[in-house]
Design a protein around this motif. Sequence first.
Motif, PDB file in Angstrom:
ATOM      1  N   ASN A  89      67.036  18.804 -67.956  1.00 50.37           N
ATOM      2  CA  ASN A  89      67.048  18.662 -69.403  1.00 50.37           C
ATOM      3  C   ASN A  89      67.777  19.857 -70.002  1.00 50.37           C
ATOM      4  N   GLY A 122      60.420  20.219 -69.058  1.00 44.43           N
ATOM      5  CA  GLY A 122      60.805  19.009 -69.736  1.00 44.43           C
ATOM      6  C   GLY A 122      59.630  18.353 -70.388  1.00 44.43           C
ATOM      7  N   ARG A 173      57.818  13.763 -68.001  1.00 44.86           N
ATOM      8  CA  ARG A 173      59.264  13.565 -68.020  1.00 44.86           C
ATOM      9  C   ARG A 173      59.856  14.096 -66.723  1.00 44.86           C
ATOM     10  N   THR A 198      60.358  16.222 -75.675  1.00 43.10           N
ATOM     11  CA  THR A 198      60.300  15.748 -74.291  1.00 43.10           C
ATOM     12  C   THR A 198      59.175  14.745 -74.096  1.00 43.10           C
ATOM     13  N   THR A 199      58.411  14.465 -75.147  1.00 40.20           N
ATOM     14  CA  THR A 199      57.380  13.434 -75.126  1.00 40.20           C
ATOM     15  C   THR A 199      57.681  12.461 -76.244  1.00 40.20           C
ATOM     16  N   THR A 258      62.802  15.142 -65.073  1.00 44.92           N
ATOM     17  CA  THR A 258      64.141  15.487 -65.507  1.00 44.92           C
ATOM     18  C   THR A 258      64.979  15.925 -64.328  1.00 44.92           C
ATOM     19  N   SER A 271      59.518  25.332 -75.775  1.00 47.39           N
ATOM     20  CA  SER A 271      59.730  23.888 -75.685  1.00 47.39           C
ATOM     21  C   SER A 271      59.132  23.323 -74.404  1.00 47.39           C
TER      22      SER A 271
END
Length: 478
Positions: free
Chosen positions: A428, A419, A423, A247-248, A425, A51
Amino acid sequence: MFGIYLRRELSRRRKAALVVAMGLALGIALVITVDSVSAGMTQAQGKVLKSLYGLGTDMTVTKARSAPKPGGSQGPNFRFDAKSSGKTSQSSDRVMTQGGQALKSSLVGKVAAQKGVAAAVGALSLNVTKVDGSFTQGKAESSTGTGQRGGPGGGGQPQVRGGGANFDVDSYSVAGVDVAHQSLGPLATTRITSGRTFTKAQTNAKAAVVSASYAKQKKYKVGSTFTISGTTYTVIGIATPDSGESTTDVYLPLQQAQSLGDAKNKVTTIYVKATDSQRIAPVKKTIQSNISGTTVTTSADLASTVSGSLSTASDLASSVGKWLSVAVLAAAFLVAALLTSSAVSRRVREFGTLKALGWPSRRVTRQVVGESMVNGLIGGVLGIALGLAAAYAVTAVSPTLTAQLGGTGGTGGPGGGPGGPGRQTAGNTLEIALSAPVSATTIALAVGLAVAGGLIAGAMGGWRASRMRPADALRSVS
């Protein structure tokens, strides 16, 4: 003769054989359980890192953002045109690059040419802050109350009543994607669940793919349109991440993202795939040596930023769990050897008589080792059954572990830190369901441990039996 005697002796000493077998079984079951849970932890960590990275991405190349100059702009700056109407709607977008200092697009080719690099793709991370709302102009009113000082006639000073401003602020992340190489980069970890992705011809198309979560929030669907800095984009696809949460929020063709961010021929992240996934460290060193000023981040670097219950459980499984299983297994081997040796000492008359009948020491030893091997195999079967049951129970329960992706200010990981692209974070959090897969290698290891346990116990007991003499049998007769 060997088989008949072996079957008779095991049947006659059933309880003792079962005790030895169960001791080995518990040790083997614990090894299987710990090994399968560790494999599940590895899979869970792989999902977390997937991820963070693109599928097939071994490392990313970024450049840390330089410190702002004294007196420079430190935050968003929005300017609105003043108009004379009583109520005026205003809207403004502020687009900024995220994920570190922008790199020249030519560096993508330079990275791809490094030894050990199979492919390299550039991406641009943006953050869009949209301010949308309206101003309401107030009205001037004069007070005419008595007893107030003012102008002629006792009039008071004019006062402005009413008016104000009401604005909504929406911030979301945008990733510029190289549409010709989508198997590597921000879109690689997603699958299109509605519509389609970009075609190779859409290098500068006003088209967008949005994440499923963002589409749900904004009620977008395929065919919807939205505007960024005066440019209207049409949603052509909805993307769902393979694991975790997106995350996008918005994916655009790289050229469009570069135009929006005023970053022509610039990228913020270079996604790299190595020719050999087992030689990531040398490739990282090569890139850092040949391309100065860049930061190369690998999956191992990102793994150190993952915290939470997943990290804690993984540490326990890899350290405490493995050492505990080794200790229990060693204790099981020792107990099995001691019980076998003790059983041999109670069979003095038997082995002494066999030797008096002409059995050589090696035959007596073979008989004891044979019995121990059978006990070990029985313990192995029981241990495998117990281990499989424990692994199945863990998978059935599927305890949820959390992975906290430590905040890096948007500059540490791929596309700007853990993240994802753009982003920033503070942490996250991903939730991963734990499973405990049992591989054929684990089963083979269990069988090997069962055989080893039988051999160790048989070796000690056989050595003790081989030292007995016929005279010992005569002395044991009361």
